[in-house]
Design an enzyme around this catalytic site. Structure first.
Site, PDB file in Angstrom:
ATOM      1  CG  ASP A 238      -1.865   1.122   1.301  1.00  0.00           C
ATOM      2  OD1 ASP A 238      -2.820   1.095   0.518  1.00  0.00           O
ATOM      3  OD2 ASP A 238      -1.673   2.056   2.111  1.00  0.00           O
ATOM      4  CD  GLU A 283      15.404 -15.441   3.032  1.00  0.00           C
ATOM      5  OE1 GLU A 283      14.597 -15.910   3.871  1.00  0.00           O
ATOM      6  OE2 GLU A 283      16.178 -14.518   3.279  1.00  0.00           O
TER       7      GLU A 283
HETATM    8  C1  GLC Z   1      -4.168   3.186  -0.462  1.00  0.00           C
HETATM    9  C2  GLC Z   1      -5.443   2.378  -0.366  1.00  0.00           C
HETATM   10  C3  GLC Z   1      -6.539   3.245   0.142  1.00  0.00           C
HETATM   11  C4  GLC Z   1      -6.160   3.758   1.522  1.00  0.00           C
HETATM   12  C5  GLC Z   1      -4.822   4.490   1.470  1.00  0.00           C
HETATM   13  C6  GLC Z   1      -4.282   4.746   2.839  1.00  0.00           C
HETATM   14  O1  GLC Z   1      -4.244   4.160  -1.423  1.00  0.00           O
HETATM   15  O2  GLC Z   1      -5.742   1.808  -1.615  1.00  0.00           O
HETATM   16  O3  GLC Z   1      -7.775   2.590   0.191  1.00  0.00           O
HETATM   17  O4  GLC Z   1      -7.140   4.624   2.006  1.00  0.00           O
HETATM   18  O5  GLC Z   1      -3.839   3.719   0.794  1.00  0.00           O
HETATM   19  O6  GLC Z   1      -3.853   3.550   3.413  1.00  0.00           O
END
Ligand code: GLC
Length: 612
Positions: A238, A283
Site C-alpha cells: 500500500d 527466499e
Molecule cells: C491506499 C489504499 C486506500 C487507503 C490508502 C491509505 O491508497 O488503496 O484505500 O485509504 O492507501 O492507506
C-alpha cells in the site's frame, strides 16, 4: 519474465485437465513453466463487502470460504485481499493495529489459514495487503510512543516533532493530508500539557512510521515472513512510494514533483526497502523455508507516479515483480488515449522483463460502468466531485465496460478484476450522507463524496436487499445500503442470463486461460479505422497469420499439429461512433455484444481467429 519452453518430452499440460480442448502445443508448456503472476487474472476481494457469513451486515472470511467455488468457476488465478487485520477501521482497515492477526469482525487467524489452504486446493493463490507507510493510533507501538514521551526510542518509530511558533501551536511543516486537512496532529503529553505533533499523510488515526528506524524495517521484514510462512503467495504494498521521508521535514512546494527532491514521495531510499523485501520473497520462492504455499511469491506495489522512468525503478529482478497500471485505469474511453497508454506500458515493462498489469477499477475509484457512462470518461482521484456531478448513462456505460473487459483481457500481462466488476455493478452515488463511512467524505466536509459508492456489498441472489449478501437470519442490514435496482445484477440472476456481464467474464477468462495466443507476450498492432483498436496476439514461437508455427513440418516433437494451436487471435475494439467491418477472420471466439451482420457496432470488442 518469460522462461524457456519446457524441454521436449516433459509432461504435457493437458494431462488431467478438465478442459478436453486444452491447448496442446509446446508453447502452452512454456506458459505452464512461467511464474504464476505473469499472466494471472487476479480478483480483488474487499472482504467487508464480499459475503457476510455470520449475519452482522459485514462481510467476513466465512463468507469468502463459502463462495470459493464461485471464484473458482469464474476462472481467476489469485485473490488479492484488502486489509483483513485487527483495525479500528478509521480507514476501512488501512489503519492496522496488529499486522499478524485477523480482525474479529472478519474471523480468526485459523479462518485465514483454512481459507488459504482451501483456496490453494482450488488452485487459487492468495495476495494480501501490507500497509507499511502508516499504522493505527491503536497499534501498541503508538501507545508506547505516547507514553514514553518526547525524545524516546518509542517515538523515533514515528515522526514526532515539536510544533512551530513560540508555544509550538503550529504544525511542524506545511504538509497536507492526502485525505484533506493538515498532515499533523498535536498530542497531549502524559502530564496533560499540549505536546508534540505527529505526522499522518492520511487520517490522524494513521500515524506514519519512520522508515529511518531499524525497528520499523525489522518489524515489516518479520511481518512478511509471518505471512509467507503461512502460505500467502503475494503481497500488495500500500502507498508504496511514500514510506521514506526527508528527516529534516522541510516544507514542500505544491509544484515539487515526486522524486529525490520531494520530502516524502518517491524518494530514492525507498528502493532499499523493496530490495530487502524482494530478497525475502525470493527466499520463500526457492523453498528455503519449506514448501508452504504454491511456489513463487510475488510483490506488487501501489505506486501512483506520473513519470514512467521513476515508476520503472520499482520493478525488476531485484525489486518488485509488478506495479499497478493506474494510467490505464484513469484513461478515458478513447482509442488514441488507450493506445498511447498501452504502448507506454509495454515499453516500460518489456525492457525490464516484467509483465504489465491491467486494471479497470479498484476500491479507491469510481466503478467502470459509471465512469464510461459519463460524457467525460476520464477519471482522477482529485476530481471525483466533478465526475460525480455528471449524469450517468448506465446502458452506455455497461456496453463500454463489456467492451473494455475484452480489450483488457486480451492484453499481455496480468489483469486485476475488482469484485462486482464481473457483475457490471455501478458506482452508488446516492448513499445518504449519514450512512457514508469513508474518511475522505468527513475530512473534506462533504466536498468529496469519497469511495463508499464502489464498496457497496455484493448482490448474490433474491430480489430485495440484502440480496443474499447476509444470511436470512442476519441481525443487521448490510453496512452500506444496496440499490434496489441491483435485483437484475445478482450472481444468481446473471448466472441464469446468457448475455449477462458475469457470463461474459466467465467465458472471457476461460478463453484467455486456454488460448495459446494469450499465453504469448507479443502484441502487434494492426491497421484499423479511426477510433478502432486492433491488435494480434500470437502464441510464443509462432510467426503470425499465414505462418506454419515454430516447426517447419507443422508438427512438434510429440507429433501435435502446432498450426492448429498456434492460431493468432485478433482483438478488435470499436470505440468510434459508427459500425465498422470486421477484418477477415477464420472464426469468432467471443464478442462483448451482438454483431451487426458482419459489422462491429460502436462500443463493442470482438476476439477473432485471424485468417491464415
Ligand atoms: C491506499 C489504499 C486506500 C487507503 C490508502 C491509505 O491508497 O488503496 O484505500 O485509504 O492507501 O492507506
Amino acid at each position: 519474465m518469460p522462461s524457456a519452453p519446457a524441454p521436449s518430452g516433459s509432461p504435457r499440460p493437458d494431462s488431467g485437465s478438465p478442459d478436453s480442448w486444452w491447448p496442446r502445443a509446446w508453447w502452452a508448456r512454456a506458459w505452464w513453466a512461467r511464474a504464476w503472476w505473469e499472466r494471472a487474472a487476479i480478483y480483488q476481494l474487499y472482504v467487508r463487502s464480499f459475503a457476510d457469513g455470520d449475519g452482522d451486515g459485514i462481510g467476513d472470511l466465512a463468507g469468502v470460504r463459502a463462495h470459493l467455488p464461485y471464484l473458482a468457476a469464474l476462472g481467476i488465478d489469485a485473490i488479492w485481499f484488502n486489509p483483513w487485520y485487527p483495525s479500528p477501521m478509521a480507514d476501512a482497515g488501512y489503519d492496522i493495529a496488529d499486522y499478524r492477526s485477523i480482525d474479529p469482525v472478519f474471523g480468526t487467524l485459523a479462518d485465514a489459514d483454512a481459507l488459504i489452504a482451501e483456496a490453494h486446493a482450488h488452485g487459487i493463490r492468495i495476495i494480501i495487503d501490507v500497509v507499511p507507510n502508516h499504522g493505527s493510533d491503536r497499534h501498541p507501538w503508538f501507545a508506547a510512543a505516547l507514553a514514553a514521551g518526547p525524545g524516546s526510542a518509542e517515538r523515533s518509530r514515528f515522526w514526532f516533532r515539536p510544533g512551530r511558533g513560540a508555544d509550538g501551536s503550529q504544525p511542524p511543516n506545511n504538509w497536507q493530508s492526502i485525505f484533506g486537512g493538515p498532515a499533523w496532529t498535536r498530542v497531549t503529553e502524559a502530564d496533560g500539557s499540549p505536546g508534540e505533533w505527529y505526522l499522518h499523510l492520511f487520517t490522524p488515526e494513521q500515524p506514519d512510521f519512520n522508515w529511518g528506524s531499524p525497528d520499523v524495517r525489522h518489524e515489516f521484514e518479520d511481518v512478511l515472513r509471518f505471512w509467507f510462512g503461512r502460505g500467502v503467495d503475494g503481497i500488495r504494498i500500500d502507498s508504496a512510494a511514500l514510506l521514506c521521508k526527508d528527516a529534516a521535514l522541510p516544507d514542500v512546494a505544491s509544484t515539487e514533483p515526486p522524486g529525490p527532491a520531494h520530502p516524502y514521495s518517491d524518494r530514492d531510499e525507498v528502493h532499499e526497502v523493496y530490495q530487502s523485501w524482494r530478497a525475502i520473497a525470493d527466499e520463500y520462492s526457492t523453498g528455503k523455508h519449506g514448501t508452504g504455499g504454491l511456489g513463487d511469491r510475488m510483490l506488487i506495489g501501489e505506486v501512483w507516479l506520473p513519470d514512467a522512468a521513476r515508476l520503472a525503478r520499482y520493478v525488476g529482478p531485484g525489486e518488485l515483480h509488478t506495479v499497478f497500471n493506474f494510467p490505464y485505469l484513469d484513461c478515458p474511453w478513447d482509442a488514441a488515449g488507450l493506445r498511447r497508454v498501452i504502448d507506454e506500458t509495454l515499453a516500460l515493462n518489456a525492457p525490464l522483463g516484467v509483465p504489465a498489469t491491467w486494471v479497470l477499477s479498484n476500491h479507491d475509484v469510481d466503478r467502470v460502468v459509471s465512469r464510461y457512462g459519463r460524457a467525460d470518461t476520464a477519471f482522477s482521484l482529485e476530481r471525483r466531485p466533478y465526475f460525480h456531478s455528471l449524469p450517468v448513462d448506465l446502458a452506455l456505460g455497461t456496453r463500454r465496460a463489456r467492451a473494455a473487459a475484452l480489450l483488457t483481457m486480451a492484453l499481455p500481462g496480468s489483469v486485476y478484476i475488482y469484485q462486482g466488476e464481473e457483475l457490471g455493478l455501478w458506482e452508488v452515488q446516492d448513499i445518504p450522507d449519514e450512512l457514508r463511512q469513508d474518511p475522505i467524505w468527513t475530512r473534506t466536509g462533504g466536498a468529496d463524496p469519497g469511495r463508499d459508492g464502489s464498496r457497496v456489498p455484493l448482490p448474490w441472489s433474491g430480489t430485495e436487499p440484502p440480496f443474499g449478501f447476509s444470511p436470512a437470519s442476519a441481525s443487521a442490514e448490510p453496512w452500506l445500503p444496496q440499490p434496489k435496482d441491483w435485483r437484475d445484477l445478482t450472481v444468481a440472476a446473471e448466472a441464469a442470463t446468457p448475455d449477462s456481464m458475469l457470463r461474459l467474464y466467465r467465458e472471457a477468462l476461460r478463453v484467455r486461460r486456454a488460448e495459446p495466443a494469450f499465453a504469448g507476450t507479443p502484441l502487434t498492432w494492426c491497421e484499423a479505422p479511426e477510433g478502432v483498436l486492433a491488435f494480434d496476439r500470437l502464441a510464443e514461437g509462432g510467426e503470425g497469420p499465414g505462418a506454419d508455427g515454430p516447426e517447419e513440418s507443422g508438427h512438434d516433437a510429440d507429433g501435435i499439429d502446432v498450426n492448429e494451436a498456434a492460431a493468432t487471435v485478433r482483438c478488435v475494439a470499436n470505440l468510434s461512433a459508427v459500425s465498422v467491418p470486421l477484418p477477415p477472420h477464420a472464426g469468432i471466439l467471443l464478442a462483448s455484444g451482438p454483431l451487426d451482420d458482419g459489422l462491429l457496432p460502436p462500443d463493442t470488442t470482438a476476439w477473432l481467429y485471424a485468417t491464415r
